[in-house]
Write a protein that holds these residues in place. Structure first.
Motif, mmCIF file in Angstrom:
data_model
loop_
_atom_site.group_PDB
_atom_site.id
_atom_site.type_symbol
_atom_site.label_atom_id
_atom_site.label_comp_id
_atom_site.label_asym_id
_atom_site.label_seq_id
_atom_site.Cartn_x
_atom_site.Cartn_y
_atom_site.Cartn_z
ATOM 1 N N GLU A 1 0.829 -1.213 0.000
ATOM 2 C CA GLU A 1 0.000 0.000 0.000
ATOM 3 C C GLU A 1 0.859 1.257 0.000
ATOM 4 O OE1 GLU A 1 -2.473 -0.600 3.431
ATOM 5 O OE2 GLU A 1 -4.064 -1.521 2.240
ATOM 6 N N LYS A 2 1.916 1.260 0.802
ATOM 7 C CA LYS A 2 2.777 2.443 0.904
ATOM 8 C C LYS A 2 3.562 2.676 -0.383
ATOM 9 C CE LYS A 2 6.775 4.197 3.325
ATOM 10 N NZ LYS A 2 8.019 3.692 3.812
ATOM 11 N N GLU A 3 4.200 1.648 -0.910
ATOM 12 C CA GLU A 3 5.061 1.797 -2.080
ATOM 13 C C GLU A 3 4.279 2.097 -3.359
ATOM 14 O OE1 GLU A 3 8.451 1.908 -2.202
ATOM 15 O OE2 GLU A 3 8.290 1.865 -0.019
ATOM 16 N N ASN A 4 3.024 1.662 -3.422
ATOM 17 C CA ASN A 4 2.219 1.863 -4.624
ATOM 18 C C ASN A 4 1.183 2.964 -4.447
ATOM 19 O OD1 ASN A 4 3.116 -0.431 -6.509
ATOM 20 N ND2 ASN A 4 2.812 -1.448 -4.557
ATOM 21 N N GLN A 5 1.245 3.673 -3.322
ATOM 22 C CA GLN A 5 0.315 4.757 -3.007
ATOM 23 C C GLN A 5 -1.136 4.330 -3.218
ATOM 24 O OE1 GLN A 5 2.937 5.728 -5.386
ATOM 25 N NE2 GLN A 5 4.239 6.233 -3.670
ATOM 26 N N LEU A 6 -1.498 3.170 -2.656
ATOM 27 C CA LEU A 6 -2.864 2.668 -2.776
ATOM 28 C C LEU A 6 -3.734 3.270 -1.684
ATOM 29 C CD1 LEU A 6 -2.147 -1.107 -3.445
ATOM 30 C CD2 LEU A 6 -2.725 0.654 -5.103
ATOM 31 N N ILE A 7 -4.917 3.660 -2.051
ATOM 32 C CA ILE A 7 -5.868 4.191 -1.088
ATOM 33 C C ILE A 7 -6.810 3.057 -0.697
ATOM 34 C CG2 ILE A 7 -7.722 5.863 -0.736
ATOM 35 C CD1 ILE A 7 -6.325 7.592 -2.882
ATOM 36 N N ASP A 8 -6.879 2.751 0.566
ATOM 37 C CA ASP A 8 -7.723 1.678 1.107
ATOM 38 C C ASP A 8 -7.376 0.311 0.531
ATOM 39 O OD1 ASP A 8 -9.077 3.531 2.662
ATOM 40 O OD2 ASP A 8 -10.591 3.899 1.110
ATOM 41 N N GLY A 9 -6.204 0.131 -0.034
ATOM 42 C CA GLY A 9 -5.769 -1.155 -0.547
ATOM 43 C C GLY A 9 -6.534 -1.654 -1.743
ATOM 44 N N LYS A 10 -7.215 -0.767 -2.452
ATOM 45 C CA LYS A 10 -8.019 -1.186 -3.603
ATOM 46 C C LYS A 10 -7.143 -1.340 -4.839
ATOM 47 C CE LYS A 10 -12.275 0.781 -1.896
ATOM 48 N NZ LYS A 10 -13.403 1.651 -2.137
ATOM 49 N N LEU A 11 -7.318 -2.486 -5.513
ATOM 50 C CA LEU A 11 -6.586 -2.767 -6.744
ATOM 51 C C LEU A 11 -7.559 -2.774 -7.909
ATOM 52 C CD1 LEU A 11 -4.343 -5.722 -5.519
ATOM 53 C CD2 LEU A 11 -3.727 -3.316 -5.702
ATOM 54 N N THR A 12 -7.092 -2.318 -9.058
ATOM 55 C CA THR A 12 -7.903 -2.301 -10.269
ATOM 56 C C THR A 12 -7.268 -3.237 -11.285
ATOM 57 O OG1 THR A 12 -8.406 0.023 -9.814
ATOM 58 C CG2 THR A 12 -8.907 -0.793 -12.013
ATOM 59 N N ALA A 13 -8.102 -4.046 -11.931
ATOM 60 C CA ALA A 13 -7.604 -4.978 -12.949
ATOM 61 C C ALA A 13 -6.858 -4.196 -14.027
ATOM 62 C CB ALA A 13 -8.753 -5.761 -13.554
ATOM 63 N N GLY A 14 -5.691 -4.719 -14.414
ATOM 64 C CA GLY A 14 -4.866 -4.077 -15.430
ATOM 65 C C GLY A 14 -3.756 -3.217 -14.853
ATOM 66 N N ASP A 15 -3.844 -2.883 -13.573
ATOM 67 C CA ASP A 15 -2.786 -2.097 -12.938
ATOM 68 C C ASP A 15 -1.541 -2.953 -12.740
ATOM 69 O OD1 ASP A 15 -4.366 0.108 -12.784
ATOM 70 O OD2 ASP A 15 -4.825 -0.094 -10.648
ATOM 71 N N LYS A 16 -0.424 -2.292 -12.580
ATOM 72 C CA LYS A 16 0.828 -2.959 -12.227
ATOM 73 C C LYS A 16 1.266 -2.410 -10.886
ATOM 74 C CE LYS A 16 2.493 -3.769 -16.890
ATOM 75 N NZ LYS A 16 3.581 -3.608 -17.830
ATOM 76 N N ILE A 17 1.613 -3.300 -9.975
ATOM 77 C CA ILE A 17 2.096 -2.867 -8.669
ATOM 78 C C ILE A 17 3.412 -3.562 -8.363
ATOM 79 C CG2 ILE A 17 -0.214 -2.391 -7.770
ATOM 80 C CD1 ILE A 17 0.079 -4.964 -6.100
ATOM 81 N N ILE A 18 4.171 -2.950 -7.488
ATOM 82 C CA ILE A 18 5.452 -3.506 -7.041
ATOM 83 C C ILE A 18 5.204 -4.251 -5.750
ATOM 84 C CG2 ILE A 18 7.770 -2.932 -6.260
ATOM 85 C CD1 ILE A 18 7.558 -0.412 -8.022
ATOM 86 N N ILE A 19 5.749 -5.462 -5.649
ATOM 87 C CA ILE A 19 5.620 -6.243 -4.422
ATOM 88 C C ILE A 19 7.007 -6.487 -3.842
ATOM 89 C CG2 ILE A 19 3.452 -7.327 -5.097
ATOM 90 C CD1 ILE A 19 5.056 -9.833 -5.809
ATOM 91 N N PRO A 20 7.107 -6.692 -2.521
ATOM 92 C CA PRO A 20 8.417 -6.854 -1.882
ATOM 93 C C PRO A 20 9.003 -8.251 -2.048
ATOM 94 C CG PRO A 20 6.727 -6.946 -0.223
ATOM 95 C CD PRO A 20 6.039 -6.642 -1.532
ATOM 96 N N VAL A 21 9.033 -8.726 -3.273
ATOM 97 C CA VAL A 21 9.652 -10.000 -3.604
ATOM 98 C C VAL A 21 10.727 -9.697 -4.628
ATOM 99 C CG1 VAL A 21 9.285 -12.278 -4.611
ATOM 100 C CG2 VAL A 21 7.531 -11.278 -3.161
ATOM 101 N N LYS A 22 11.953 -10.047 -4.314
ATOM 102 C CA LYS A 22 13.062 -9.778 -5.227
ATOM 103 C C LYS A 22 12.837 -10.517 -6.534
ATOM 104 C CE LYS A 22 15.771 -7.977 -1.917
ATOM 105 N NZ LYS A 22 16.419 -6.773 -1.834
#
Length: 109
Positions: free
Chosen positions: A73-94
């Motif tokens: 949520e912090k790194e992707n500036q997500l509001i209320d943790g909502k995800l939208t189909a088609g978005d790309k997000i960064i996850i803490p997995v190398k």
């Protein structure tokens, strides 16, 4: 004291301080750019949630699910943790953790 007299007495220290400052800024810029590419980017499909991502990547990161969700949520500036189909997000997995060597095959496969 004039600038000329300060320069004459401390020119080596002034040059050293300016050089350290410039190198520090360059180092900061390089590390910030590397941090973005260090983690894996995930495409969001319909029905995905942060919790489902935390379940999918369990064991590949060294943090609790709640910490994983907070980081995403912090790194992707997500509001209320909502995800939208088609978005790309960064996850803490190398990125190296997700790459597998498929060239080795066991005898029973």
């Amino acid at each position: 004291m004039t600038f000329k007299s300060i320069w004459d007495r401390y020119y080596i220290a002034i040059i050293f301080i300016i050089t350290c400052f410039v190198l520090g800024i360059v180092l900061l810029m390089v590390t910030v750019n590397q941090a973005d590419t260090e983690y894996n980017e995930v495409n969001i499909a319909s029905g995905d949630s942060i919790w489902s991502l935390a379940d999918d990547y369990a064991g590949q990161y060294k943090m609790s699910k709640q910490d994983f969700i907070s980081w995403v949520e912090k790194e992707n500036q997500l509001i209320d943790g909502k995800l939208t189909a088609g978005d790309k997000i960064i996850i803490p997995v190398k990125q190296t953790n997700l790459e597998q060597d498929n060239s080795i095959q066991l005898a029973n496969e």
